[in-house]
Motif scaffolding. Sequence first.
Motif, PDB file in Angstrom:
ATOM      1  N   TYR A 133       0.836  -1.198   0.000  1.00 56.10           N
ATOM      2  CA  TYR A 133       0.000   0.000   0.000  1.00 56.10           C
ATOM      3  C   TYR A 133       0.877   1.256   0.000  1.00 56.10           C
ATOM      4  O   TYR A 133       2.025   1.236   0.431  1.00 56.10           O
ATOM      5  N   LEU A 183      -3.792   3.581  -0.118  1.00 54.20           N
ATOM      6  CA  LEU A 183      -4.297   2.865  -1.283  1.00 54.20           C
ATOM      7  C   LEU A 183      -3.530   1.555  -1.440  1.00 54.20           C
ATOM      8  O   LEU A 183      -2.305   1.550  -1.553  1.00 54.20           O
ATOM      9  N   PRO A 196      -9.005   1.402  -2.204  1.00 54.72           N
ATOM     10  CA  PRO A 196      -8.851   2.593  -1.358  1.00 54.72           C
ATOM     11  C   PRO A 196      -9.141   2.242   0.105  1.00 54.72           C
ATOM     12  O   PRO A 196      -9.828   1.259   0.399  1.00 54.72           O
ATOM     13  N   TYR A 220     -11.027   3.619 -10.342  1.00 48.37           N
ATOM     14  CA  TYR A 220     -10.382   4.457  -9.332  1.00 48.37           C
ATOM     15  C   TYR A 220      -9.878   5.760  -9.934  1.00 48.37           C
ATOM     16  O   TYR A 220     -10.158   6.849  -9.407  1.00 48.37           O
TER      17      TYR A 220
END
Length: 302
Positions: free
Chosen positions: A230, A235, A278, A289
């Motif tokens: 991430y 994210l 997300p 996204y």
Amino acid sequence: MDVIFMGTPDYADVILKKLIADSDINVKAVYTQPDKPVGRKKILTPPPVKTTALEHNITVYQPEKLREESVVNELVQIACDYIIVAAYGQILPRAILDHAPCINLHASILPQYRGASPIQQTLLNGDKETGVTAILMEEGLDTGDIIKIEKITVPDAMMLEELFESLTEVAADLTLDIIKNFEVYKLIPQDDTHATHCKKITKADGLIAFDDAQTLFNKYRAFTPWPGIYLKTKLKLKKIELQEKESQNTPGEILAIDKESIVVGCAKGSIRIFRVQPESKKEMDVLAYINGKRLSVADHMS
């Protein structure tokens, strides 16, 4: 042939099942870690090894600390020819090591990657080869004499779960080989000057930046499904590929967009992203996204 088995996760469970299925082997007792709360609801869950043992009416012991005198005294009353240890999670005290030959199946080519996460470390370093080492245990962490090593190749895009499965099967077969042919093998001391160590993986290890595409991709291979990878924005990158390793780019810049993915630049190299998640939302297609964020070519993901 009587054995005591010590192990906890799926890796150990496959080895235990192999031992149980062999008519020449009698698993007299299983030692594993205590049940732990799992998931958001913190449901108390037994280790896979415990479930298998109980299904076959094998006595299960789950001491918090194996070194406690009462635990040791109880164990040494169980007569056995070997003690098999696979990802158990506790250090064996001298009294247990002296009770019977203690054989550990470690998922690396020792003395490389002693410690808690050898499979992940193999992928993080982009190694082309790994294996399982059977050692005669001593009081140190993965420091015992080598009985036998079985090696396998690691394809460039192999993921953690696939490598885990391959090494588990190797370890299960190697265990039977060692037990049945123990006297044939010559013990080889490890060369401590070549020893490396790997730590327990934490959620924080999944944080990535668009610095080096190969390094980022190796983290993806090693940390999927847990802890995942991430960005600082939280994210999660759920499905990616290594695009190429040599170009120089502005880190995080969107270089290209096609029908199902985007290419994002790293300081060195680039990656292709297919799916993201997300923070506090469901996993989604990366195009959904970037459309929601109104991002296009030359914009930044980080």
